[in-house]
Design a protein around this motif. Structure first.
Motif, PDB file in Angstrom:
ATOM      1  N   MET A   1     -39.630  29.252 -44.935  1.00 23.65           N
ATOM      2  CA  MET A   1     -40.476  29.180 -46.111  1.00 23.65           C
ATOM      3  C   MET A   1     -41.539  28.091 -45.907  1.00 23.65           C
ATOM      4  SD  MET A   1     -39.187  28.931 -49.975  1.00 23.65           S
ATOM      5  CE  MET A   1     -40.254  28.441 -51.273  1.00 23.65           C
ATOM      6  N   PRO A   2     -42.808  28.417 -46.184  1.00 26.08           N
ATOM      7  CA  PRO A   2     -43.875  27.424 -45.977  1.00 26.08           C
ATOM      8  C   PRO A   2     -43.732  26.218 -46.908  1.00 26.08           C
ATOM      9  CG  PRO A   2     -44.793  29.604 -46.461  1.00 26.08           C
ATOM     10  CD  PRO A   2     -43.325  29.691 -46.631  1.00 26.08           C
ATOM     11  N   GLU A   3     -44.189  25.096 -46.409  1.00 21.23           N
ATOM     12  CA  GLU A   3     -44.207  23.864 -47.177  1.00 21.23           C
ATOM     13  C   GLU A   3     -45.624  23.667 -47.707  1.00 21.23           C
ATOM     14  OE1 GLU A   3     -43.742  19.104 -46.201  1.00 21.23           O
ATOM     15  OE2 GLU A   3     -43.091  20.578 -44.737  1.00 21.23           O
ATOM     16  N   LEU A   4     -45.760  23.189 -48.956  1.00 23.94           N
ATOM     17  CA  LEU A   4     -47.079  22.873 -49.502  1.00 23.94           C
ATOM     18  C   LEU A   4     -47.408  21.426 -49.178  1.00 23.94           C
ATOM     19  CD1 LEU A   4     -47.351  24.532 -53.035  1.00 23.94           C
ATOM     20  CD2 LEU A   4     -48.613  25.091 -50.971  1.00 23.94           C
ATOM     21  N   VAL A   5     -48.512  21.226 -48.479  1.00 22.98           N
ATOM     22  CA  VAL A   5     -48.958  19.895 -48.076  1.00 22.98           C
ATOM     23  C   VAL A   5     -50.185  19.543 -48.913  1.00 22.98           C
ATOM     24  CG1 VAL A   5     -49.885  18.508 -46.191  1.00 22.98           C
ATOM     25  CG2 VAL A   5     -48.102  20.209 -45.735  1.00 22.98           C
ATOM     26  N   GLU A   6     -50.104  18.453 -49.656  1.00 21.94           N
ATOM     27  CA  GLU A   6     -51.204  18.023 -50.501  1.00 21.94           C
ATOM     28  C   GLU A   6     -52.303  17.399 -49.644  1.00 21.94           C
ATOM     29  OE1 GLU A   6     -51.596  14.881 -54.070  1.00 21.94           O
ATOM     30  OE2 GLU A   6     -50.009  16.390 -54.318  1.00 21.94           O
ATOM     31  N   VAL A   7     -53.548  17.823 -49.886  1.00 25.24           N
ATOM     32  CA  VAL A   7     -54.698  17.304 -49.142  1.00 25.24           C
ATOM     33  C   VAL A   7     -55.410  16.232 -49.962  1.00 25.24           C
ATOM     34  CG1 VAL A   7     -56.916  17.883 -48.094  1.00 25.24           C
ATOM     35  CG2 VAL A   7     -54.992  19.460 -47.877  1.00 25.24           C
ATOM     36  N   CYS A   8     -55.967  16.645 -51.113  1.00 27.77           N
ATOM     37  CA  CYS A   8     -56.696  15.736 -51.984  1.00 27.77           C
ATOM     38  C   CYS A   8     -57.112  16.506 -53.229  1.00 27.77           C
ATOM     39  CB  CYS A   8     -57.926  15.157 -51.283  1.00 27.77           C
ATOM     40  SG  CYS A   8     -59.221  16.361 -50.908  1.00 27.77           S
ATOM     41  N   PRO A   9     -57.558  15.801 -54.270  1.00 22.63           N
ATOM     42  CA  PRO A   9     -58.148  16.512 -55.406  1.00 22.63           C
ATOM     43  C   PRO A   9     -59.393  17.274 -54.954  1.00 22.63           C
ATOM     44  CG  PRO A   9     -57.629  14.252 -56.013  1.00 22.63           C
ATOM     45  CD  PRO A   9     -57.453  14.368 -54.514  1.00 22.63           C
ATOM     46  N   LEU A  10     -59.605  18.437 -55.514  1.00 24.91           N
ATOM     47  CA  LEU A  10     -60.768  19.259 -55.180  1.00 24.91           C
ATOM     48  C   LEU A  10     -62.064  18.477 -55.387  1.00 24.91           C
ATOM     49  CD1 LEU A  10     -61.931  21.987 -54.329  1.00 24.91           C
ATOM     50  CD2 LEU A  10     -61.735  22.729 -56.704  1.00 24.91           C
ATOM     51  N   SER A  11     -62.087  17.616 -56.386  1.00 24.96           N
ATOM     52  CA  SER A  11     -63.285  16.825 -56.681  1.00 24.96           C
ATOM     53  C   SER A  11     -63.634  15.843 -55.561  1.00 24.96           C
ATOM     54  CB  SER A  11     -63.096  16.054 -57.993  1.00 24.96           C
ATOM     55  OG  SER A  11     -62.013  15.149 -57.876  1.00 24.96           O
ATOM     56  N   VAL A  99     -55.790  20.249 -57.314  1.00 27.48           N
ATOM     57  CA  VAL A  99     -55.467  19.599 -56.047  1.00 27.48           C
ATOM     58  C   VAL A  99     -55.427  20.647 -54.931  1.00 27.48           C
ATOM     59  CG1 VAL A  99     -53.721  18.259 -54.794  1.00 27.48           C
ATOM     60  CG2 VAL A  99     -54.165  17.773 -57.204  1.00 27.48           C
ATOM     61  N   ILE A 100     -56.066  20.329 -53.801  1.00 31.54           N
ATOM     62  CA  ILE A 100     -56.043  21.213 -52.638  1.00 31.54           C
ATOM     63  C   ILE A 100     -54.729  21.020 -51.918  1.00 31.54           C
ATOM     64  CG2 ILE A 100     -57.116  21.783 -50.419  1.00 31.54           C
ATOM     65  CD1 ILE A 100     -59.715  20.492 -51.551  1.00 31.54           C
ATOM     66  N   LYS A 101     -54.048  22.149 -51.655  1.00 30.90           N
ATOM     67  CA  LYS A 101     -52.776  22.118 -50.915  1.00 30.90           C
ATOM     68  C   LYS A 101     -52.821  23.190 -49.837  1.00 30.90           C
ATOM     69  CE  LYS A 101     -50.263  20.485 -54.936  1.00 30.90           C
ATOM     70  NZ  LYS A 101     -49.131  20.683 -55.837  1.00 30.90           N
ATOM     71  N   LEU A 102     -52.125  22.925 -48.730  1.00 28.94           N
ATOM     72  CA  LEU A 102     -52.045  23.865 -47.620  1.00 28.94           C
ATOM     73  C   LEU A 102     -50.634  24.381 -47.474  1.00 28.94           C
ATOM     74  CD1 LEU A 102     -53.964  21.791 -44.918  1.00 28.94           C
ATOM     75  CD2 LEU A 102     -54.914  23.354 -46.624  1.00 28.94           C
ATOM     76  N   GLU A 103     -50.502  25.654 -47.141  1.00 30.03           N
ATOM     77  CA  GLU A 103     -49.199  26.229 -46.828  1.00 30.03           C
ATOM     78  C   GLU A 103     -48.983  26.089 -45.322  1.00 30.03           C
ATOM     79  OE1 GLU A 103     -48.639  30.229 -48.202  1.00 30.03           O
ATOM     80  OE2 GLU A 103     -49.192  29.707 -50.252  1.00 30.03           O
ATOM     81  N   VAL A 104     -48.031  25.243 -44.950  1.00 33.52           N
ATOM     82  CA  VAL A 104     -47.766  24.973 -43.550  1.00 33.52           C
ATOM     83  C   VAL A 104     -46.317  25.308 -43.257  1.00 33.52           C
ATOM     84  CG1 VAL A 104     -47.776  23.205 -41.754  1.00 33.52           C
ATOM     85  CG2 VAL A 104     -49.483  23.135 -43.562  1.00 33.52           C
ATOM     86  N   SER A 105     -46.097  26.083 -42.192  1.00 30.89           N
ATOM     87  CA  SER A 105     -44.721  26.438 -41.808  1.00 30.89           C
ATOM     88  C   SER A 105     -44.118  25.381 -40.915  1.00 30.89           C
ATOM     89  CB  SER A 105     -44.709  27.759 -41.060  1.00 30.89           C
ATOM     90  OG  SER A 105     -45.180  28.790 -41.898  1.00 30.89           O
TER      91      SER A 105
END
Length: 105
Positions: A1-11, A99-105
């Motif tokens: 299952m992919p993990e959500l990795v927080e990048v930064c606020p979209l702003s 918030v921008i998040k990435l799905e990373v396996s």
């Protein structure tokens, strides 16, 4: 299952800007092409050099490898020009509560 990795606020990543994030051994380039956010592996498939630091064209949604000039499409990770001929990994992007998040396996 992919993990959500927080990048930064979209702003904090306005159109035409990029950010490089680390997750474990991965370096990931996150790009704002105005209407869409894309994330690709920060590794040129031609020679394993850094990719996300290269020239970014937010209108065409491409990045050019700073070493040898291979041009990559951010949406798919596929190379558009030689010397690269293999795609780089892309990561699904989720915007959750601004918030921008990435799905990373």
């Amino acid at each position: 299952m992919p993990e959500l990795v927080e990048v930064c606020p979209l702003s904090e990543l306005p159109p035409g800007e990029r950010r490089i994030v680390s997750h474990g051994d991965l370096e990931i380039g996150v790009f704002n092409c105005g209407e869409r956010i894309f994330a690709i592996e920060d590794r040129c498939s031609h020679d394993d050099g850094p990719l996300a630091e290269g020239r970014f064209d937010p209108e065409r949604c491409t990045v050019e490898c700073p070493r040898h000039g291979a041009l990559f499409e951010l949406a798919s990770g596929r190379p558009l020009t030689l010397p690269a001929y293999e795609p780089v990994e892309t990561f699904p992007v989720v915007i959750e509560d601004g918030v921008i998040k990435l799905e990373v396996s």
